[in-house]
Design an enzyme around this catalytic site. Sequence first.
Site, PDB file in Angstrom:
ATOM      1  N   TYR A 121      12.771  77.019  55.094  1.00 48.16           N
ATOM      2  CA  TYR A 121      12.763  75.447  55.220  1.00 48.16           C
ATOM      3  C   TYR A 121      11.517  75.108  55.188  1.00 48.16           C
ATOM      4  O   TYR A 121      10.345  75.699  55.351  1.00 48.16           O
ATOM      5  CB  TYR A 121      13.456  75.237  56.480  1.00 48.16           C
ATOM      6  CG  TYR A 121      13.143  76.358  57.646  1.00 48.16           C
ATOM      7  CD1 TYR A 121      11.987  76.346  58.167  1.00 48.16           C
ATOM      8  CD2 TYR A 121      14.035  77.210  58.434  1.00 48.16           C
ATOM      9  CE1 TYR A 121      11.407  76.862  59.412  1.00 48.16           C
ATOM     10  CE2 TYR A 121      13.788  77.973  59.455  1.00 48.16           C
ATOM     11  CZ  TYR A 121      12.395  77.713  59.636  1.00 48.16           C
ATOM     12  OH  TYR A 121      12.023  78.769  61.036  1.00 48.16           O
ATOM     13  N   SER A 167       4.908  80.023  61.939  1.00 51.01           N
ATOM     14  CA  SER A 167       5.474  80.336  60.753  1.00 51.01           C
ATOM     15  C   SER A 167       6.976  80.531  60.974  1.00 51.01           C
ATOM     16  O   SER A 167       7.442  80.691  62.127  1.00 51.01           O
ATOM     17  CB  SER A 167       5.118  81.886  60.211  1.00 51.01           C
ATOM     18  OG  SER A 167       5.513  82.834  60.923  1.00 51.01           O
ATOM     19  N   LYS A 168       7.744  80.321  59.811  1.00 50.85           N
ATOM     20  CA  LYS A 168       9.136  80.116  59.834  1.00 50.85           C
ATOM     21  C   LYS A 168       9.768  81.649  60.315  1.00 50.85           C
ATOM     22  O   LYS A 168      10.541  81.869  60.974  1.00 50.85           O
ATOM     23  CB  LYS A 168       9.877  80.001  58.432  1.00 50.85           C
ATOM     24  CG  LYS A 168       8.825  80.254  57.449  1.00 50.85           C
ATOM     25  CD  LYS A 168       9.378  79.466  56.311  1.00 50.85           C
ATOM     26  CE  LYS A 168       8.512  79.431  55.189  1.00 50.85           C
ATOM     27  NZ  LYS A 168       8.381  78.550  54.116  1.00 50.85           N
ATOM     28  N   ARG A 169       9.141  82.676  59.885  1.00 49.13           N
ATOM     29  CA  ARG A 169       9.458  84.112  60.166  1.00 49.13           C
ATOM     30  C   ARG A 169       9.378  84.247  61.578  1.00 49.13           C
ATOM     31  O   ARG A 169      10.205  84.759  62.027  1.00 49.13           O
ATOM     32  CB  ARG A 169       8.552  84.976  59.218  1.00 49.13           C
ATOM     33  CG  ARG A 169       9.255  86.294  58.933  1.00 49.13           C
ATOM     34  CD  ARG A 169       8.505  87.036  58.024  1.00 49.13           C
ATOM     35  NE  ARG A 169       8.062  86.310  56.550  1.00 49.13           N
ATOM     36  CZ  ARG A 169       7.134  86.481  55.827  1.00 49.13           C
ATOM     37  NH1 ARG A 169       6.355  87.628  56.208  1.00 49.13           N
ATOM     38  NH2 ARG A 169       6.899  85.942  54.811  1.00 49.13           N
ATOM     39  N   GLY A 221      11.142  80.802  63.968  1.00 46.58           N
ATOM     40  CA  GLY A 221      12.532  80.457  63.822  1.00 46.58           C
ATOM     41  C   GLY A 221      12.713  79.187  63.712  1.00 46.58           C
ATOM     42  O   GLY A 221      11.567  78.105  63.386  1.00 46.58           O
TER      43      GLY A 221
END
Length: 495
Positions: A15, A247-249, A252
Amino acid sequence: MEEVRVRFPPSPTGYLHIGGARTALFNWLFAKQHGGKLILRIEDTDEERSTQASIDGIIEGMQWLGIDWDEGPYFQTEFSQDHIDAANRLLASGQAYKCFCTKEELEQKREAALAQKKSDVGYDGTCRHLSAEEIAEKEAQGIPYVIRFKVPERQGTLFYDDQVLGRIERAYSEFEDFVIVRSNGKPLYLLCNVVDDIRDRITHIIRGQDHMTNTTRQVLLYEALEAPLPSFAHMPLTLDLKKRKISKRSHGEIVAVQFYRDNGFIPWALCNFLCLLGWNPGTEQEYFSREELIQAFDLSRMSRVNSVFNFRPGDAKFFTDPKLIAMNEHYLRSMDLEALGTMVQKELAAADLWDEAYATTQKDWYLHTLGLIRDRFHTLKDFTTAGRAYFAEDYGVDPKPLKKNVLKHPDLKTWLPQLAERYKGLADFSAETTEQLCREFADELEIKPGILINGMRTVLTGQLAGPSMFDIVTTLGQERVVARLSNIDHLYTEA
Ligand code: GLU
């Protein structure tokens, strides 16, 4: 002067997150400020990790934020031939070469170099000097190869002038001949990105400092491809409280732009917050309108140090950066009511509370109500939760005020319906008359008016606090006030 052309080239592998949105915002501001263009390019060459859902999310996220682009979206995969042509040109001009070394050979050499404690463990250039015959022979044997860029054999340092960080230098001796095309024939990011930026006539590359190792190698590619070098500006990164890169990782949904859209944030509040992550105007000003920010934005005021996105996973109060919440509250309170009305409409509709009359015959009432109740709200969601009593009859009553303001005074069970009776007969139902009547009734009962007023607030709105009581009374209107005050038995029985 040459037209300013900047780009936002996300890889659609997840995203749109806070860091990406900030990059897009800075590029957009820079373009707007210079009367230039922002190009949206989706770098979708990683076929395994790119998804349509991510492309949609990026586009929707930018649209929601109001970051509009002038060209694109272009898709990197549509220009694969350009990337291959560029690699072939570099091969033909002797600025790149085919490398047949296998992964295992490279690994062995690396380990040997490490064992000898050599500082330089990069590629040793084995295939740099292969003769045309040797190459033809290996190709005839079908040995797979990558294409490596031939870093010029020069003394001294390569440099470029970064608009944020000043002069950046790197010794030529530190570069290894880097891979530009994989053994499956697919050109790598380093090359594709440059080829696209050249084709898109990008004049300024504004991106995170995490790309700096790419930039020095890309500077070499610009030179080899005989293209003018754009200006570079590397922005500080955004870190969490533990100084980890956002980060998205690892973080979340809380770092996803969508999260803020779905949780009642005002897009400009997020933009305003983002622009202060790593940039400051040099004054005390914190709140900027779109136009003010376009005026004030200046790359030279970009911080060199990383900024912190201050949130604490698992802490309800700090579910996101408190500064972002404060910004949202500020815009909720101060924004134009018509614009707020449109945003709240979406929330009400989603909660099944929207009535078309709010856009027509009851529009004045609707906007007046929003203006009245917004002061204590944090997000747009509050209009359908804490503010539900203004739009529906099935609002809940908060247990705290219920206990404190209603259940503690059992006599209210008769007093409030009696007050309702008096309100029913009131010809002029205004803040003044309803307050006066309430106070007179309290005098008759020989109780403090506060007992009636707090009880009314709880019964009428379900909330502990809110706007002035008699503004609430007139906003709700005679009919609803009378009905709600008459019907309070259930509060005692349900409790
Ligand atoms: N696709 C790259 C990324 O998302 C682009 C980086 C850039 O050149 O700005 O990180």
